[in-house]
Design a protein around this motif. Structure first.
Motif, mmCIF file in Angstrom:
data_model
loop_
_atom_site.group_PDB
_atom_site.id
_atom_site.type_symbol
_atom_site.label_atom_id
_atom_site.label_comp_id
_atom_site.label_asym_id
_atom_site.label_seq_id
_atom_site.Cartn_x
_atom_site.Cartn_y
_atom_site.Cartn_z
ATOM 1 N N TYR A 86 0.843 -1.199 0.000
ATOM 2 C CA TYR A 86 0.000 0.000 0.000
ATOM 3 C C TYR A 86 0.876 1.245 0.000
ATOM 4 C CZ TYR A 86 0.668 0.085 5.134
ATOM 5 O OH TYR A 86 1.196 0.109 6.399
ATOM 6 N N ALA A 87 0.297 2.360 -0.434
ATOM 7 C CA ALA A 87 1.039 3.617 -0.502
ATOM 8 C C ALA A 87 0.052 4.769 -0.433
ATOM 9 C CB ALA A 87 1.842 3.692 -1.801
ATOM 10 N N GLY A 88 0.566 5.897 0.046
ATOM 11 C CA GLY A 88 -0.288 7.071 0.092
ATOM 12 C C GLY A 88 0.312 8.154 0.943
ATOM 13 N N ASN A 89 -0.563 8.998 1.427
ATOM 14 C CA ASN A 89 -0.148 10.092 2.291
ATOM 15 C C ASN A 89 0.310 9.539 3.632
ATOM 16 O OD1 ASN A 89 -0.970 12.323 0.531
ATOM 17 N ND2 ASN A 89 -3.028 11.519 0.870
ATOM 18 N N CYS A 90 1.057 10.351 4.344
ATOM 19 C CA CYS A 90 1.518 9.951 5.667
ATOM 20 C C CYS A 90 1.702 11.194 6.521
ATOM 21 C CB CYS A 90 2.825 9.181 5.561
ATOM 22 S SG CYS A 90 3.337 8.464 7.129
ATOM 23 N N SER A 91 1.290 11.090 7.774
ATOM 24 C CA SER A 91 1.461 12.197 8.711
ATOM 25 C C SER A 91 1.639 11.615 10.109
ATOM 26 C CB SER A 91 0.240 13.125 8.660
ATOM 27 O OG SER A 91 -0.938 12.415 8.995
ATOM 28 N N ASN A 100 8.828 8.637 19.712
ATOM 29 C CA ASN A 100 7.546 7.965 19.972
ATOM 30 C C ASN A 100 6.411 8.774 19.390
ATOM 31 O OD1 ASN A 100 8.067 5.711 22.060
ATOM 32 N ND2 ASN A 100 9.238 7.457 22.834
ATOM 33 N N GLY A 101 5.388 8.054 18.955
ATOM 34 C CA GLY A 101 4.223 8.769 18.462
ATOM 35 C C GLY A 101 3.289 7.864 17.693
ATOM 36 N N THR A 102 2.477 8.508 16.875
ATOM 37 C CA THR A 102 1.510 7.794 16.046
ATOM 38 C C THR A 102 1.625 8.271 14.613
ATOM 39 O OG1 THR A 102 -0.009 7.546 17.915
ATOM 40 C CG2 THR A 102 -0.931 7.267 15.717
ATOM 41 N N LEU A 103 1.836 7.324 13.724
ATOM 42 C CA LEU A 103 1.866 7.580 12.282
ATOM 43 C C LEU A 103 0.497 7.302 11.700
ATOM 44 C CD1 LEU A 103 5.190 5.807 11.358
ATOM 45 C CD2 LEU A 103 4.609 8.135 10.680
ATOM 46 N N ILE A 104 0.104 8.103 10.757
ATOM 47 C CA ILE A 104 -1.137 7.861 10.019
ATOM 48 C C ILE A 104 -0.744 7.602 8.575
ATOM 49 C CG2 ILE A 104 -3.370 8.778 9.328
ATOM 50 C CD1 ILE A 104 -2.986 10.672 11.871
ATOM 51 N N HIS A 105 -0.825 6.346 8.171
ATOM 52 C CA HIS A 105 -0.603 5.972 6.768
ATOM 53 C C HIS A 105 -1.937 6.173 6.063
ATOM 54 C CE1 HIS A 105 2.781 2.921 8.010
ATOM 55 N NE2 HIS A 105 3.161 4.181 8.154
ATOM 56 N N ASN A 120 -7.307 5.411 6.346
ATOM 57 C CA ASN A 120 -6.130 5.688 7.157
ATOM 58 C C ASN A 120 -5.779 4.422 7.927
ATOM 59 O OD1 ASN A 120 -6.036 8.379 6.415
ATOM 60 N ND2 ASN A 120 -7.206 9.068 8.186
ATOM 61 N N GLN A 121 -4.517 4.062 7.918
ATOM 62 C CA GLN A 121 -4.015 2.951 8.714
ATOM 63 C C GLN A 121 -3.097 3.565 9.776
ATOM 64 O OE1 GLN A 121 -5.032 -0.304 8.356
ATOM 65 N NE2 GLN A 121 -6.475 0.632 6.931
ATOM 66 N N THR A 122 -3.548 3.561 11.007
ATOM 67 C CA THR A 122 -2.828 4.210 12.095
ATOM 68 C C THR A 122 -1.912 3.204 12.786
ATOM 69 O OG1 THR A 122 -4.663 5.728 12.392
ATOM 70 C CG2 THR A 122 -3.120 5.532 14.218
ATOM 71 N N ARG A 123 -0.674 3.618 13.020
ATOM 72 C CA ARG A 123 0.327 2.776 13.660
ATOM 73 C C ARG A 123 1.067 3.590 14.721
ATOM 74 N NH1 ARG A 123 -2.469 0.061 11.005
ATOM 75 N NH2 ARG A 123 -1.936 -1.362 9.320
#
Length: 158
Positions: A86-91, A100-105, A120-123
Motif C-alpha cells: 500500500y502507498a499514500g499520504n503519511c502524517s 515515539n508517536g503515532t503515524l497515520i498511513h 487511514n491505517q494508524t500505527r
C-alpha cells in the motif's frame, strides 16, 4: 502533508523489515511471522509499504509475471493472501516526537486490499538506536484483541 523537520530527520528513508512478531498485552512473544518487506517515508508526507511471506509453501516457485497459461489461480491467490502492499499520504499526530508517536498511513492512494483504499491505517511507533542500527517499531492493538502486532524495521537508506 509534510512531516515536522525533527521527525522527518528520523523517519524519512527506506527501512527493511527485521521481523514481525505478535505479542500478548504484556509484551510476551506469541508468534514470529516470517515476512520480508520494505517501507519508505518521504519528507513531503508520502509512504509506501511492501511485505511478503517468506514461507515456501506460501510462495509457489512455478509463478512468473506476467502470469502464463498453466499457472493456477489458486497459486496466485495464495501469493495474494500472503502479501501486502500500500502507498499514500503519511502524517504524524501532533503530539508525536522523534522517538515515539503515532503515524497515520493514509488516506491510502494505492492498496492491494480493496477495503484499505482511501482509508487511514494508524500505527504507533518507537524509534531506538541498537548499536549501529536505527530501529523503527510499528505496532497496533485492535480493540477487543489480546494481541499486539509488532513490526521491527532497520533503516537502510536515508
Amino acid at each position: 502533508m509534510v512531516f515536522p523537520k525533527d521527525i522527518a530527520d528520523v523517519l524519512v528513508g527506506v527501512w527493511v523489515l527485521l521481523n514481525q512478531t505478535r505479542t500478548d498485552l504484556n509484551g510476551v512473544p506469541k508468534e514470529v511471522i516470517p515476512y520480508l518487506g520494505l517501507i519508505t517515508y518521504h519528507a513531503d508526507g508520502y509512504m509506501s509499504a511492501n511485505l511478503a511471506s517468506t514461507e515456501p509453501q506460501k510462495r509457489p516457485a512455478n509463478l512468473t509475471y506476467p502470469a502464463e497459461d498453466g499457472q493456477s489461480d489458486s497459486d496466485w491467490a495464495l501469493v495474494g493472501r500472503n502479501t501486502l502492499a500500500y502507498a499514500g499520504n503519511c502524517s504524524v499526530e501532533p503530539w508525536s516526537t522523534t522517538t515515539n508517536g503515532t503515524l497515520i498511513h493514509g488516506p491510502l492512494l494505492v492498496a492491494d486490499v480493496p477495503s484499505w483504499q482511501g482509508t487511514n491505517q494508524t500505527r504507533n511507533y518507537q524509534v531506538t538506536q541498537e548499536g549501529e542500527k536505527t530501529v523503527l517499531r510499528l505496532w497496533i492493538h485492535r480493540e477487543g484483541s489480546d494481541t499486539i502486532g509488532n513490526l521491527y524495521w532497520a533503516k537502510i537508506v536515508i
